[in-house]
Scaffold this active site. Structure first.
Site, PDB file in Angstrom:
ATOM      1  N   SER A  49       0.831  -1.205   0.000  1.00 10.75           N
ATOM      2  CA  SER A  49       0.000   0.000   0.000  1.00 10.75           C
ATOM      3  C   SER A  49       0.867   1.257   0.000  1.00 10.75           C
ATOM      4  CB  SER A  49      -0.897   0.011   1.236  1.00 10.75           C
ATOM      5  OG  SER A  49      -0.098   0.082   2.411  1.00 10.75           O
ATOM      6  N   TYR A  59      -4.403   1.083   3.843  1.00 10.20           N
ATOM      7  CA  TYR A  59      -5.453   0.141   3.440  1.00 10.20           C
ATOM      8  C   TYR A  59      -6.212  -0.412   4.658  1.00 10.20           C
ATOM      9  CZ  TYR A  59      -3.510  -0.693  -1.338  1.00 10.20           C
ATOM     10  OH  TYR A  59      -3.091  -0.595  -2.638  1.00 10.20           O
ATOM     11  N   GLY A  60      -5.494  -0.402   5.809  1.00  8.73           N
ATOM     12  CA  GLY A  60      -5.854  -1.187   6.987  1.00  8.73           C
ATOM     13  C   GLY A  60      -7.288  -1.223   7.450  1.00  8.73           C
ATOM     14  N   ASN A  69       0.431  -7.386   4.235  1.00  5.08           N
ATOM     15  CA  ASN A  69      -0.404  -8.403   4.887  1.00  5.08           C
ATOM     16  C   ASN A  69      -1.881  -8.153   4.621  1.00  5.08           C
ATOM     17  OD1 ASN A  69       2.196  -8.057   6.504  1.00  5.08           O
ATOM     18  ND2 ASN A  69       1.388  -9.956   7.347  1.00  5.08           N
ATOM     19  N   THR A  70      -2.248  -6.877   4.573  1.00 12.35           N
ATOM     20  CA  THR A  70      -3.660  -6.527   4.420  1.00 12.35           C
ATOM     21  C   THR A  70      -4.160  -6.932   3.032  1.00 12.35           C
ATOM     22  OG1 THR A  70      -3.170  -4.665   5.866  1.00 12.35           O
ATOM     23  CG2 THR A  70      -5.295  -4.640   4.748  1.00 12.35           C
ATOM     24  N   GLU A  90       4.431   6.432   7.297  1.00 15.60           N
ATOM     25  CA  GLU A  90       4.263   7.149   6.024  1.00 15.60           C
ATOM     26  C   GLU A  90       4.676   8.617   6.148  1.00 15.60           C
ATOM     27  OE1 GLU A  90       3.207   6.205   2.823  1.00 15.60           O
ATOM     28  OE2 GLU A  90       3.378   4.122   3.490  1.00 15.60           O
ATOM     29  N   THR A 136       3.803  -4.983   7.086  1.00 11.35           N
ATOM     30  CA  THR A 136       5.167  -4.718   6.609  1.00 11.35           C
ATOM     31  C   THR A 136       5.652  -3.300   6.932  1.00 11.35           C
ATOM     32  OG1 THR A 136       4.243  -4.253   4.412  1.00 11.35           O
ATOM     33  CG2 THR A 136       5.099  -6.462   4.796  1.00 11.35           C
TER      34      THR A 136
HETATM   35  N1  DGL Z   1       2.008  -2.720   4.826  1.00  7.92           N
HETATM   36  C1  DGL Z   1       0.607  -3.015   4.906  1.00  7.92           C
HETATM   37  C2  DGL Z   1       0.422  -4.377   5.586  1.00  7.92           C
HETATM   38  O1  DGL Z   1       1.354  -5.170   5.621  1.00  7.92           O
HETATM   39  C3  DGL Z   1      -0.031  -1.820   5.526  1.00  7.92           C
HETATM   40  C4  DGL Z   1      -1.467  -1.775   5.432  1.00  7.92           C
HETATM   41  C5  DGL Z   1      -2.076  -0.394   5.376  1.00  7.92           C
HETATM   42  O2  DGL Z   1      -1.868   0.305   4.388  1.00  7.92           O
HETATM   43  O3  DGL Z   1      -2.802  -0.097   6.314  1.00  7.92           O
HETATM   44  O4  DGL Z   1      -0.628  -4.724   6.055  1.00  7.92           O
END
Ligand code: DGL
Length: 276
Positions: A29, A60-61, A92-93, A170, A203
């Site tokens: 993301s 994205y979470g 992961n999301t 971010e 991540t």
């Molecule tokens: N790096 C994404 C993960 O591993 C972050 C998700 C997000 O953007 O909230 O879930």
């Protein structure tokens, strides 16, 4: 960046063409997947890599699953259009929301997803309590539920969403008083239950490792970042599909985003800085 293979040719028959010099695509993301990029780069110094950090739709979470699946599809399509021979969904999301449909749609291209490192944590725990930090959408997904049920028998799994963590990373505030407050809020309940393993299930979170390390110092806790294991999986699949870049191949690095040029440059600079 010059990648000459037509994605079409690639998509029709990826394994009958000499594609081993094509890049590996890595997607997240935003900046978080760079923690995976760094490990893949270390494990495979001869491979070209194209990193796509969405940026425009991050975080994205807490978005609905269908929306995340749509964004993930758009990102993987962009990497396929760059001629990637394999894609790592370093989020992961997005993995939780879309890995099955992506594998089906882009088969037979190998797609590696993120799995919360619940298994190694459950095997290593002595206290019988394991903490998992991840986004809301990862924690309420089937993938996490299944993994926790499979490996967590007889073990207490304390799952807490890392509220605010992605935004802090971010905006380059990993080492700020707000970051410390957020980390303490999330980690304290795990320490109170006696967790001796904390899994980073997003991540972005390894960027907060120095801070998390300070917060858990002296508590006998091991913090698990799954990105080296993901890089090992990439190596394994490249070998299995005979897709390793040939000897003498000069690797190139590309950075893509759905945000703007300033964000793309940030991705590139942060990636290259992580190798120093
Ligand atoms: N790096 C994404 C993960 O591993 C972050 C998700 C997000 O953007 O909230 O879930």
């Amino acid at each position: 960046m010059a990648f000459h293979l037509s994605p079409f040719t690639f998509h029709l028959s990826p394994f009958t063409f000499p594609l081993s010099s094509s890049p590996i695509g890595i997607y997240d993301s935003g900046l978080g997947g760079l923690t995976v990029w760094r490990e893949v780069r270390r494990a495979l110094p001869g491979e070209s890599l194209v990193y796509l950090g969405d940026g425009k739709n991050c975080p994205y979470g807490s978005r609905p699953r269908e929306e995340i699946a749509h964004l993930a599809d758009k990102a993987v399509a962009a990497l396929v259009a760059r001629g990637c021979k394999m894609v790592v969904v370093a989020c992961n999301t997005a993995t939780a929301a879309a890995i099955d449909s992506l594998r089906e749609k882009y088969a037979p291209m190998p797609i590696v997803g993120m799995e919360p490192a619940v298994k190694p944590a459950c095997l290593a725990t002595r206290s019988g309590v394991v903490g998992v930090l991840a986004t809301e959408r990862s924690l309420d997904g089937d993938l996490f539920r299944r993994t926790a049920a499979r490996y967590g028998e007889g073990i207490e799994v304390v799952a807490v969403p890392g509220r605010g963590f992605v935004e802090l990373v971010e905006s380059d505030r990993e080492d700020s008083p707000e970051a410390e407050a957020c980390v303490r809020r999330a980690v304290e309940p795990m320490l109170e239950r006696g967790a001796d393993q904390i899994v980073l299930g997003c991540t972005h979170y390894p960027f907060l490792l120095p801070l998390i390390g300070r917060v858990v110092a002296g508590r006998g806790v091991e913090v698990i970042d799954p990105s080296p294991a993901v890089a090992r999986r990439v190596v394994e699949l490249l070998d299995r599909f005979d897709l390793r870049a040939p000897a003498g191949h000069r690797p190139e690095f590309g950075f893509l985003t759905f945000a703007d040029e300033a964000y793309r440059l940030r991705l590139e600079q942060k990636a290259l800085a992580s190798l120093r």
